[in-house]
Structure formats: C-alpha cells, structure tokens
Design an enzyme around this catalytic site. Structure first.
Site, PDB file in Angstrom:
ATOM      1  N   HIS A  52      -5.251 -33.538  17.659  1.00  0.00           N
ATOM      2  CA  HIS A  52      -4.160 -34.378  18.167  1.00  0.00           C
ATOM      3  C   HIS A  52      -3.048 -33.521  18.748  1.00  0.00           C
ATOM      4  O   HIS A  52      -1.918 -33.986  18.912  1.00  0.00           O
ATOM      5  CB  HIS A  52      -3.647 -35.282  17.054  1.00  0.00           C
ATOM      6  CG  HIS A  52      -4.719 -36.201  16.556  1.00  0.00           C
ATOM      7  ND1 HIS A  52      -4.947 -37.438  17.120  1.00  0.00           N
ATOM      8  CD2 HIS A  52      -5.668 -36.027  15.610  1.00  0.00           C
ATOM      9  CE1 HIS A  52      -5.985 -38.002  16.509  1.00  0.00           C
ATOM     10  NE2 HIS A  52      -6.442 -37.158  15.592  1.00  0.00           N
ATOM     11  N   LYS A  96       9.305  -0.942  14.471  1.00  0.00           N
ATOM     12  CA  LYS A  96       9.915  -0.603  13.179  1.00  0.00           C
ATOM     13  C   LYS A  96      11.005   0.445  13.379  1.00  0.00           C
ATOM     14  O   LYS A  96      12.100   0.340  12.817  1.00  0.00           O
ATOM     15  CB  LYS A  96       8.862   0.000  12.233  1.00  0.00           C
ATOM     16  CG  LYS A  96       7.841  -0.942  11.705  1.00  0.00           C
ATOM     17  CD  LYS A  96       6.978  -0.206  10.653  1.00  0.00           C
ATOM     18  CE  LYS A  96       5.702  -0.941  10.340  1.00  0.00           C
ATOM     19  NZ  LYS A  96       4.778  -0.184   9.490  1.00  0.00           N
ATOM     20  N   LYS A 110       0.840  -1.200   0.000  1.00  0.00           N
ATOM     21  CA  LYS A 110       0.000   0.000   0.000  1.00  0.00           C
ATOM     22  C   LYS A 110       0.878   1.254   0.000  1.00  0.00           C
ATOM     23  O   LYS A 110       0.697   2.151  -0.800  1.00  0.00           O
ATOM     24  CB  LYS A 110      -0.916  -0.036   1.223  1.00  0.00           C
ATOM     25  CG  LYS A 110      -1.822   1.165   1.340  1.00  0.00           C
ATOM     26  CD  LYS A 110      -2.788   1.028   2.505  1.00  0.00           C
ATOM     27  CE  LYS A 110      -3.522   2.336   2.727  1.00  0.00           C
ATOM     28  NZ  LYS A 110      -4.493   2.278   3.814  1.00  0.00           N
ATOM     29  N   GLU A 167      -4.955  -6.795  14.601  1.00  0.00           N
ATOM     30  CA  GLU A 167      -4.441  -5.472  14.241  1.00  0.00           C
ATOM     31  C   GLU A 167      -5.580  -4.445  14.299  1.00  0.00           C
ATOM     32  O   GLU A 167      -5.347  -3.261  14.515  1.00  0.00           O
ATOM     33  CB  GLU A 167      -3.810  -5.498  12.833  1.00  0.00           C
ATOM     34  CG  GLU A 167      -2.848  -4.334  12.593  1.00  0.00           C
ATOM     35  CD  GLU A 167      -2.011  -4.467  11.329  1.00  0.00           C
ATOM     36  OE1 GLU A 167      -0.795  -4.720  11.431  1.00  0.00           O
ATOM     37  OE2 GLU A 167      -2.567  -4.312  10.231  1.00  0.00           O
ATOM     38  N   GLY A 212      -4.924  -1.867   4.943  1.00  0.00           N
ATOM     39  CA  GLY A 212      -4.119  -3.000   4.478  1.00  0.00           C
ATOM     40  C   GLY A 212      -4.788  -4.340   4.730  1.00  0.00           C
ATOM     41  O   GLY A 212      -4.879  -5.193   3.844  1.00  0.00           O
ATOM     42  N   ARG A 213      -5.296  -4.525   5.942  1.00  0.00           N
ATOM     43  CA  ARG A 213      -5.872  -5.837   6.281  1.00  0.00           C
ATOM     44  C   ARG A 213      -7.272  -6.031   5.703  1.00  0.00           C
ATOM     45  O   ARG A 213      -7.884  -7.077   5.901  1.00  0.00           O
ATOM     46  CB  ARG A 213      -5.872  -6.025   7.796  1.00  0.00           C
ATOM     47  CG  ARG A 213      -6.516  -4.902   8.582  1.00  0.00           C
ATOM     48  CD  ARG A 213      -6.174  -4.974  10.054  1.00  0.00           C
ATOM     49  NE  ARG A 213      -6.646  -3.811  10.814  1.00  0.00           N
ATOM     50  CZ  ARG A 213      -5.977  -2.682  10.936  1.00  0.00           C
ATOM     51  NH1 ARG A 213      -4.821  -2.525  10.337  1.00  0.00           N
ATOM     52  NH2 ARG A 213      -6.464  -1.686  11.655  1.00  0.00           N
ATOM     53  N   GLU A 233      10.420  -4.580   4.642  1.00  0.00           N
ATOM     54  CA  GLU A 233      10.510  -5.990   4.235  1.00  0.00           C
ATOM     55  C   GLU A 233      10.257  -6.130   2.736  1.00  0.00           C
ATOM     56  O   GLU A 233      10.979  -6.825   2.019  1.00  0.00           O
ATOM     57  CB  GLU A 233       9.465  -6.837   4.982  1.00  0.00           C
ATOM     58  CG  GLU A 233       9.732  -7.044   6.454  1.00  0.00           C
ATOM     59  CD  GLU A 233       9.080  -5.977   7.322  1.00  0.00           C
ATOM     60  OE1 GLU A 233       8.837  -4.842   6.825  1.00  0.00           O
ATOM     61  OE2 GLU A 233       8.818  -6.272   8.505  1.00  0.00           O
TER      62      GLU A 233
END
Ligand code: F6P
Length: 547
Positions: A389, A509, A210, A358, A272-273, A216
């Site tokens: 399990h 950050k 965005k 978030e 973003g999400r 990253e």
C-alpha cells in the site's frame, strides 16, 4: 605473490554472459514458463527449513551454467575455503574472517595464528549461558537486590542491528517477563525514550562494542551510567551489578569502569556486521534463553555446511549471489528489495542493509583498482503487506526493475485470529503479478476503456526470489541469516572486492569530531577555511541555539 586477477569485464566468461544477455533480449518470464511447464519445480531448492523458488528470474539453464563458469573463473570456491580455514582474507586489515567459527561444533578445529579458536568460542558461549541463566532466573540481581526486569543493549551498527533484528524475529520465543531494549542513536532521545519508564534498580545495561571506542556507544553508555547512578543514589559500586560489556577491547572496557570480569569477549576475526552469533548476541540469548540461542546457532551451522559442501549447481548462497551479479552486471539493477511477509521480520531489511551495503558498497577491488562493473545494490524493504500500500506501485509499474526477495513461512508462529492464509496469499500473489503482469489484451478484454488500458497494464517480467520457510524458529532464522551472509560473500568474491572492511565510514566520523567543538557554547567563529556550505550551516545552528 600471485598476479592481480584480470578485471571482471575482460574475462571471457563475462563476455559470454554479455552475449547471452543480448541473445535473451526481451524474453518474457511468461515465455520461459510456457516453454517449460516444470520450471516452477526445477528452478527451486530445499535447504534445511527453507524452500527457495528462483524460477521467476530472467534466467535459463544456459544463464545458470554461464554464471557458474564465472564462479569458477573467479576462484570463488577457493576463497570460500580460505575463509573456512581461517586465512587472512580481509586483506586490507590483515585479518581472518571467521564468523563461521562462532557456530562451529565443539570438536571442530579452526586455527588462527596456531590457536584453535573453537575452544575460545565455546568457552565464551558457556559464560554467556551461565550469565543469561542467572539473569533469567533472578539469581543475578541489581545493586539493591531487586530482580532484573529490563535489559538495555547499548551498541550501534553490527553491535545493535543483529541482536535487535533477531530479538524482534524471535519475540515469541522470549521470556515475556523480561523486556529487552536497544539503544543505538547518539540522539539522546533514543536513550531517554527507552529508559523513561524504567526503574534503574531493575535495569541491566549490556554495552556492546567491538572496539569500545565508537563514539555513539561510549556517549550513550556514559549517559546511561549517569542515569543509573542518579537513580540509585550515586553509589559507584552499583555499576558492577548493572553494566556488563561485550567487546574485543578489555583495556577500553576497564578504562570505562566496567570490571573485565563482567566482559564477554570476542575477536578481531569477527566483523561487526557478522557478529551477532558472538557474545554480541548476549542480549538475545538473555531474551530467548540459551537453548533457543543454540538452536539458532545450529541453523547457522547447517547453512554454513551447505555453503561449504553443496555442489555449485545446488548451492543456494552461490545461486542467489550470482543472480545479484547477473542483474547488477547486465540489467543495471541498482537496488534490491527484501520484503518479508512476517511482522516478526520487520527489522530484517535494516539488518541486511548493513550486512550487504557495508560489505559490498565498494568501488575498488582488492588491488585498489576501480571495479569495472556495478557492485553492491541499495538494499531496502519493509514487511508485506504494508509495502503493497506504499511503494509496490513502483515495483509493478515503475520504469526500472527492482529484483526482490519475498520471504514468508508456511506455518505461523502464532495465528490467534486465523489471518496467516491471507498474509501468505498476498505474498504468492505479488510474486505472480510481478513476474507475469497483465497484458494490454487482457485488460482490454475486461472491457476497460481504451484510454485507460495503458494505465491498467502491468508489464511483469520483474524478478523475484521466493523464500518459503517451514516456520520462523530460531533455527530457521539462523539458516536465513547465514544464507544472506554467504550470498554477500559470493558477490564480493566475484567482484574481487574486500567485503570485510568498511573504510567508507571513517571520513564522516573524523569530520564530525572536528565540527562538534565548533557547535559548543563559547566556541570561536567557524574557521574561514571551512567550505561555505558547512560554515553557513554551523553559523545558523549556533544562532538558532543562541551561541
Ligand atoms: O562505523 C561502522 C562500524 O565500524 C561497523 O562496522 C560496526 O558494526 C559499528 O561501527 C560498531 O562498531 P563497534 O562494535 O566497534 O562499536
């Protein structure tokens, strides 16, 4: 300016719920079911392709009535309408919140700053359609004229989790001759492992960000560019055929060296999400094709319409959201498990972690005051039956209670070995065992030695929602994701928090940026004003790396 809302725990509607919770005391789900033989049918809703059973919750008709009173007292519906109208409800960033516009119908009108954003949305969808068709048909070729065989999406958070989850979910609908991979982690191993068997001449990178400033993504995209150019003999003009971008930031895209003609736009009113129905879904559209992508959008739109127009008592996102408020507020539930009985939904819990945590992992309200009640839970989970399990032991017999969503589908997408009945029997059985358990009397009646009875008793009373979809299709996935988006919205509205910012990710950050130069070869000693823990770790790291 309207006055600040009364803190949640000072509202009479909250008091009423508190008193009701006390009155419920240790009421058992067994008792609620015994008292109402129709409960399993009454406490359920069919919306689109999703049948949702919420009968195994510690609620009565009175609870639901009181929760809806709280919805009204909190102005949830007014905030919902403000969102759909494009008002700037993301108050700390002064932005509209309009992911719903991304799945609007072509004739709809939603204005932001006097502009009908629906037109722009559909223009970008048309560009995405043309592009993905060109890649899928082989018309879009790489620099050497070879067909694209692998698309690598480089992005992180909302620019990764949505398309990655949906690609996995809709794998059966994808073109199996075209592989799609997702690189997100700044750990170079991610890019390395995802590209090691690829031919650069047949690889297309979609750089999805965005802001186009996320370290990253820019780091991985820079390394991918190097990998490509090394593999293709260093001709810079190759980049145009192997890199496209998805972003809101044309300037940064062009500064990176991607031609803005190869950029697919979205807008700051898409969080973003909440973005994978925007151009962030380009990798997904390329995998499953525009038609299936549009079917998915139709599923989202159907759930948006339901959320916007269904009466509160039968409004699914509203109900599920309020159940979460109920458990967080009055049962001290700290986590929420999402357990898909579908291997295709393997990444759904990870996707929901960002969507929910978030959005609602906040402890101050819109006015900056501490929120007086528990807000967003820890969301976690993995597909059943695997989890059975592993950690289901705790779900059944642990000291705390973890509300859970069981998600499965009546029809399999594909069941070549006839295993679907067994899978679904497990899902139904787990909901039953969690709700009703097994009493000490039942255990003893089976002849279990008295000293083992407590160990083999199941307390039950562990709440679950069961979501039974017709079949996992693009449309159903759209309905399911939109259901959770709006559920998260409802909870944020009740808690009076801004579900659309994420300031909590900033500090780490900034500190990483400060620490990184101290790790590099030739860096000066770690500064003395660093806290002793970080300083020692930095020193040990440098020593281990011979620096
Ligand atoms: O750091 C959190 C975050 O801002 C998320 O909200 C977002 O989805 C992700 O980073 C990626 O951001 P971008 O798409 O701008 O690269």
């Amino acid at each position: 300016m309207s006055p600040a809302p009364v803190p949640l725990n000072q509202l009479p509607q909250w008091d009423a719920l508190r008193a009701h919770r006390e009155a419920l005391g240790d009421t058992r789900l067994r008792e609620l079911f015994d008292a109402d033989p129709e409960r399993g049918e009454r406490f359920a809703l069919q919306v689109g392709d999703l049948y949702v059973d919420y009968s195994r919750h510690l609620v009565t008709d009175e609870t639901l009535r009181l929760l809806l009173d709280l919805v009204h007292a909190r102005g949830v519906l007014a905030l919902r309408d403000a969102m759909f109208h494009g008002e700037p409800i993301n108050s700390t960033e002064g932005r509209a919140v309009l992911h719903v516009a991304l799945r609007s119908q072509p004739g709809d009108v939603i204005q932001v700053d006097g502009e009908n954003v629906v037109l722009a949305v559909h223009e970008v969808l048309r560009r995405m359609t043309r592009f993905s068709e060109r890649v899928r048909s082989g018309e879009w070729t790489g620099h050497t004229g070879r067909r694209i065989r692998t698309v690598v999406n480089i992005g992180i958070g909302g620019s990764d989790l949505g398309p990655a989850m949906a690609y996995q979910a809709l794998r059966a609908y994808s073109d199996r001759n075209l592989d799609v991979r997702f690189v997100s982690n700044v750990d170079g191993a991610d890019l390395q492992e995802k590209t090691r068997d690829l031919d650069p001449a047949e690889t297309l990178f979609i750089v999805a960000s965005k802001t186009f400033t996320t370290v990253e993504t820019i780091t991985n995209a820079t390394s991918a560019r190097r990998w490509l150019l090394d593999g293709l003999g260093g001709d810079e003009s190759a980049v145009a055929k192997h890199f496209v971008a998805v972003s809101t930031n044309a300037e940064e895209v062009s500064a990176f060296g991607i031609d803005p003609a190869n950029m697919f736009e979205f807008w700051d009113w898409v969080g973003g999400r909440y973005s994978f129905t925007s151009a962030i879904g380009l990798s997904l559209m390329t995998a499953i094709g525009p038609e299936a992508f549009h079917e998915m959008l139709a599923g989202f739109h159907a759930m948006d319409t339901h959320f916007r127009s269904a009466p509160p008592a039968t409004n699914l996102p509203l109900l599920l959201g309020m159940l979460g408020v109920w458990y967080g507020g009055f049962f001290d539930a700290q986590s929420h498990a999402v357990l898909p009985y579908s291997q295709y939904l393997e990444q759904f819990p990870a996707y929901l972690q960002q969507l929910d945590m978030e959005s609602n992992g906040k402890s101050v309200d819109r006015e900056g005051r501490p929120v007086p009640v528990r807000t967003g839970p820890v969301v976690w989970g993995t597909p059943g039956t695997n989890g059975q399990h592993a950690y289901f032991q705790l779900l059944h017999q642990g000291t705390g209670s973890v509300p859970a969503d069981l998600i499965g589908f009546a029809q399999p997408v594909d069941d070549p070995y006839d295993q679907h009945d067994l899978l679904m029997a497990n899902m139904f059985a787990q909901g039953q065992a969690l709700a009703f358990g097994k009493t000490a009397e039942q255990v003893a009646a089976e002849g279990v030695p008295p000293e083992l009875v407590p160990h083999r008793t199941f307390p039950g009373n562990r709440p679950t929602t069961t979501i039974l979809g017709r079949k996992l299709t693009p449309r159903t996935l759209g309905e399911l994701v939109a259901l959770y988006e709006h559920k998260v919205f409802v909870q944020g509205a009740v808690w009076n928090i801004n579900s659309f910012d994420q300031w909590g990710v900033e500090l780490g950050k900034v500190l990483a940026k400060r620490i990184e130069p101290q790790l590099r070869p030739g860096a000066a000693e770690a500064p003395q004003d660093l806290d002793s823990s970080t300083r020692t770790l930095v020193q040990r790291y440098r020593t281990a790396r011979g620096r």
